[in-house]
Design a protein around this motif. Structure first.
Motif, short mmCIF file in Angstrom:
data_model
loop_
_atom_site.label_atom_id
_atom_site.label_comp_id
_atom_site.label_asym_id
_atom_site.label_seq_id
_atom_site.Cartn_x
_atom_site.Cartn_y
_atom_site.Cartn_z
N ARG A 695 25.39 22.36 9.71
CA ARG A 695 26.66 21.85 9.17
C ARG A 695 26.37 21.07 7.89
O ARG A 695 25.59 20.13 7.91
N VAL A 696 27.01 21.48 6.82
CA VAL A 696 26.76 20.88 5.51
C VAL A 696 28.08 20.41 4.92
O VAL A 696 29.06 21.16 4.88
N GLU A 697 28.12 19.17 4.49
CA GLU A 697 29.30 18.65 3.79
C GLU A 697 29.02 18.70 2.30
O GLU A 697 28.06 18.12 1.81
N LEU A 698 29.86 19.42 1.57
CA LEU A 698 29.73 19.51 0.11
C LEU A 698 30.84 18.71 -0.54
O LEU A 698 32.01 18.81 -0.16
N SER A 703 33.19 16.62 -10.08
CA SER A 703 33.16 17.63 -11.14
C SER A 703 34.26 17.36 -12.15
O SER A 703 35.29 16.77 -11.82
N GLU A 704 34.05 17.79 -13.36
CA GLU A 704 34.99 17.51 -14.45
C GLU A 704 35.73 18.76 -14.88
O GLU A 704 35.12 19.80 -15.11
N ASN A 705 37.06 18.65 -14.95
CA ASN A 705 37.92 19.71 -15.45
C ASN A 705 37.71 21.02 -14.69
O ASN A 705 37.50 22.08 -15.28
N VAL A 706 37.79 20.98 -13.36
CA VAL A 706 37.59 22.19 -12.58
C VAL A 706 38.72 22.38 -11.57
O VAL A 706 39.36 21.43 -11.14
N ILE A 707 38.95 23.63 -11.23
CA ILE A 707 39.75 24.01 -10.07
C ILE A 707 38.87 24.92 -9.23
O ILE A 707 37.90 25.50 -9.72
N SER A 708 39.20 25.05 -7.94
CA SER A 708 38.35 25.85 -7.06
C SER A 708 39.19 26.82 -6.26
O SER A 708 40.43 26.82 -6.31
N ASN A 709 38.50 27.65 -5.50
CA ASN A 709 39.19 28.61 -4.63
C ASN A 709 39.61 27.98 -3.31
O ASN A 709 40.16 28.67 -2.45
N HIS A 710 39.35 26.67 -3.14
CA HIS A 710 39.78 25.96 -1.95
C HIS A 710 40.70 24.81 -2.35
O HIS A 710 40.66 24.33 -3.48
N ASP A 711 41.50 24.35 -1.41
CA ASP A 711 42.46 23.30 -1.70
C ASP A 711 41.79 21.96 -1.98
O ASP A 711 42.33 21.13 -2.71
N SER A 712 40.63 21.74 -1.41
CA SER A 712 39.93 20.46 -1.56
C SER A 712 38.55 20.68 -2.15
O SER A 712 37.90 21.71 -1.90
N LEU A 713 38.09 19.71 -2.93
CA LEU A 713 36.74 19.75 -3.48
C LEU A 713 35.73 19.10 -2.55
O LEU A 713 34.57 18.89 -2.92
N GLN A 714 36.16 18.75 -1.35
CA GLN A 714 35.28 18.24 -0.31
C GLN A 714 35.53 19.06 0.95
O GLN A 714 36.66 19.13 1.43
N ARG A 715 34.48 19.64 1.49
CA ARG A 715 34.64 20.42 2.72
C ARG A 715 33.33 20.50 3.49
O ARG A 715 32.25 20.42 2.90
N THR A 716 33.44 20.61 4.79
CA THR A 716 32.28 20.74 5.66
C THR A 716 32.17 22.20 6.10
O THR A 716 33.14 22.78 6.58
N LEU A 717 30.98 22.76 5.94
CA LEU A 717 30.76 24.17 6.22
C LEU A 717 29.75 24.33 7.34
O LEU A 717 28.82 23.54 7.48
#
Length: 748
Positions: A695-698, A703-717
């Protein structure tokens, strides 16, 4: 819950334990793993053919329960009975709506259409025919029980095969690790060896089997009522076309018949013996073998819809849902099935080790991974491109229930040639931001090379207008061209507008006609579906459109109806004819817009007639030394499974690993993170070569000036042992500013 000390003396306890173990391993990689939630307990019990009520679940999963072991699970299975004859009789009576003691085609179809995955009447008829011993076209109680129980038995067989394969792989993995450990003992520099292993062990390491994504839900769940089984055209011409419903088959990925490996750098022999007619048949018809759950595991699998109708205490077909899951884990999962509606009828391809990225310096514990990305774009097309042979096609991405679906292509290259491929989104009629959706292309071989590689090249560079391109040398042969988008700017909508646009109105004479706004949308749909851009919709293009919107191919009888009702030009549908078909549909349904909305939803439109769940694109292929290359659209579907039980995510993960920067995750010997960057986006990939799930929390929030493919920039995988996982795609939120990726990871 403690394990009971005494065991029941019921028949064949060894066989009972073995069945429990097989069911448990259909969910987990080892019986040492724990059940960590009530939902997981329910799912595990369903794998054994049990379907406990909420009350029963709470008896075993109390407020004080944190986890359950395999032994606990076995005890629960011993206490809770599987499906009984009384359960089956209750279910039979529930489905037997008119109470005549038989389940008719109409009754079973109604149940299977009202809940879960939608089925056509022909598919339900096939289910009945398989167990209908007296051939009366309906099911008595005995035949019904046979249909349900045969699914359960097949499921148990599949579980047993899965368990045996997992144990065999585990044994092989232990032997491999022992050999690697012996090699490591001979090397004094352990740290250097660990870092080098993160780069080189990928191709030699046997990946543990992972479950494949579940088949997507039927799109007709997004409509306001259940889909009907008769098309508008067949409503008027029912007697003419009714007899064809049983002969229709669904698409299957041609990738199920991929051949064995060879290296693509060697010249591939040109198959001159095949006639053009045979090639056409391959392009148009070879995907008709069914890849649906019904064909893979028997049509009885559809009975997983029944428990929702009769109540949670009846365990009729949890085994069939399990069987579908097992097949997906075995690489045999089915593609998503479109909504049922009324039918209208880099650059580098080299595998040289020198091309692999070198291990990066270790990162200090108090610093995050940082990657700066310039906003400059480059796309160097060949200078003499006008002299090359040009082939093109349109296509679209569709978002459905969180799954990405798109047009996919075969590319046949008769001669060795240098190629140049570009892809870019078409005009944005969607309610998205002004920045272009990333639309990249991956080129795959039709069979692995001798190193097991399928990927040849993919687009990494783009211009300022959102066009991605790639140039490479290809040997003569067959390839797959797979469009891709990261999902940073193309996502599932969060909510649907309550206000609904008007599609149909009545003129002064009381005739139903389509509105001006709907007509404009239909014109756009026609343009997107006209894949070759010649201004007409061929039968093949209309067939792909029909599969997308109704889940069915256009049979000869239905095409004859089209020819009878509208004027064609050289055998193809004009834009005016396409509009006329929709007007006839509105008129035949007497103003009922249910099927019209199903078409719009299937094509990515919301209730305001804005395309927000589809992204049309333009694909251009140029060949320098080959004048008769063929680019053929073969399907509109989710990505298939490839040789070696590889998913498309596996393939692109491997490419990002090969071309990305490597860094070892703090505190983990066998867990690496790769950061891949190109002109348009950055991707973070986790590679777990250990024997345990991690289990990894990222945290990418800095990050600066970014959007991602997930709703949050913090997630546990959760990264399974021996697997890779794409953790994030990131791209600039504002294309005119520099952007930077910063990520920290924590082991949980």
């Amino acid at each position: 819950m403690s394990r009971r000390s005494s065991r029941s003396s019921t028949m064949d306890q060894g066989e009972f334990i073995l069945e429990c173990k097989a069911a448990y391993l259909s969910m987990f990689d080892s019986i040492k793993e724990k059940i960590e939630s009530q939902d997981s307990l329910l799912e595990a019990l369903q794998q054994t053919g049990r379907n406990p009520s909420v009350k029963v679940l709470k008896k075993y999963w109390t407020n004080d329960t944190d986890e359950l072991s395999f032994d606990d699970f076995v005890d629960i299975c011993r206490k809770e009975p599987v499906t009984t004859s009384d359960d089956l009789m209750k279910a039979f009576r529930k489905i037997d709506i008119n109470g005549d003691g038989y389940i008719s085609l109409e009754e079973l179809h109604k149940i299977l259409t009202s809940k879960g995955e939608k089925k056509s009447k022909s598919e339900v008829k096939t289910m009945i025919d398989e167990v209908d011993e007296n051939r009366d076209g309906r099911l008595d109680y005995k035949e019904f029980c046979k249909m349900v129980m045969s699914t359960t038995e097949e499921s148990k067989k599949m579980q047993r095969k899965m368990m045996e394969r997992k144990e065999k792989k585990k044994k092989q993995e232990i032997e491999r690790r022992e050999k690697e450990a012996n090699k490591e003992n001979k090397d004094d520099d352990d740290d250097d060896e660990i870092d080098e292993e993160c780069v080189t062990a990928r191709s030699g390491s046997a990946r543990s089997e992972r479950p494949k994504p579940s088949p997507r839900k039927s799109m007709s769940e997004t409509t306001t009522s259940q889909a009907k089984d008769v098309s508008p055209l067949r409503t008027s011409f029912k007697e003419k076309t009714e007899d064809i419903s049983g002969s229709r088959t669904s698409l299957q990925s041609k990738d199920d018949v991929l051949l064995t490996s060879r290296r693509s750098s060697r010249s591939q022999t040109k198959d001159s013996s095949r006639s053009k007619k045979e090639k056409d048949r391959e392009g148009l018809c070879s995907s008709r073998l069914s890849n649906s759950p019904d064909k893979l595991m028997g049509s009885n699998s559809t009975l997983q819809n029944v428990p929702d109708v009769i109540g949670s205490n009846v365990s009729l077909t949890s085994a069939s849902g399990l069987m579908a899951k097992n097949l997906r884990q075995n690489g045999e999962g089915s593609p998503p099935i479109p909504a049922q509606r009324k039918s209208l009828l880099h650059t580098a391809s080299s595998s040289d080790p020198d091309d692999l990225p070198r291990p990066s310096p270790r990162v200090k514990k108090d610093k995050s991974r940082q990657s700066s990305v310039s906003r400059s774009h480059k796309l160097d097309e060949p200078k003499n491109l006008r002299e090359w042979t040009h082939t093109k096609s349109k296509g679209s991405f569709f978002m459905e229930d969180g799954s990405l679906i798109c047009h996919q292509y075969d590319f046949n290259l008769p001669d060795d040639s240098k190629i140049w491929i570009t892809m870019q989104p078409q005009k944005a009629s969607r309610g998205m931001d002004s920045n272009p959706v990333d639309t990249s292309v991956f080129i795959l071989r039709d069979r692995p090379d001798e190193d097991g590689n399928l990927l040849v090249a993919f687009t990494e560079h783009r211009d300022g207008r959102g066009k991605y391109g790639v140039s490479c040398d290809l040997s003569a042969g067959k390839y797959y061209i797979m469009p891709y988008t990261t999902g940073c700017r193309f996502k599932s909508r969060k909510s649907e507008s309550e206000k609904e646009a008007k599609l149909v109105s009545q003129d002064k004479g009381g005739k139903y006609v389509i509105t001006k706004a709907f007509r404009k949308v239909l014109e756009d749909i026609f343009d997107y579906s006209d894949l070759d851009g010649n201004g007409f919709m061929s039968r093949k293009e209309f067939n792909l459109f029909n599969i997308r919107t109704s889940g069915e191919e256009v049979a000869d009888e239905e095409w004859q109806v089209v020819e009878d009702r509208i004027d064609l030009e050289d055998g193809e549908i004009t834009k005016a004819g396409f509009l006329q078909l929709n007007e006839l549909e509105a008129e035949d349904s007497e103003g009922d817009t249910e099927d019209l909305w199903t078409t719009l939803v299937s094509m990515g439109y919301n209730k305001q007639l804005i395309m927000d769940q589809a992204c049309p694109f333009q694909l251009d292929v140029y060949t320098e030394d080959c004048d008769d290359a063929e680019l053929d659209v073969v399907r509109v579907d989710s990505y298939p499974t490839y040789p070696g039980d590889l998913s498309f995510d596996d393939i692109i993960s491997k490419s990002f690993i090969k071309h990305g920067e490597i860094s070892r995750v703090k505190g983990m010997k066998d867990l690496c993170m790769y950061t891949y960057k190109n002109d348009g986006w950055a991707s973070l990939v986790l590679d777990n070569k250990s024997h345990t799930r991690v289990r990894v929390e990222l945290d990418c929030s800095r990050s600066e000036n970014v959007i991602s493919n997930h709703d949050s920039l913090q997630r546990t995988l959760r990264v399974d042992p021996g697997s890779t996982l794409i953790a994030y795609h990131l791209m600039p939120e504002d294309e005119d500013r520099d952007w930077q990726v910063k990520c920290t990871e924590t082991i949980r």
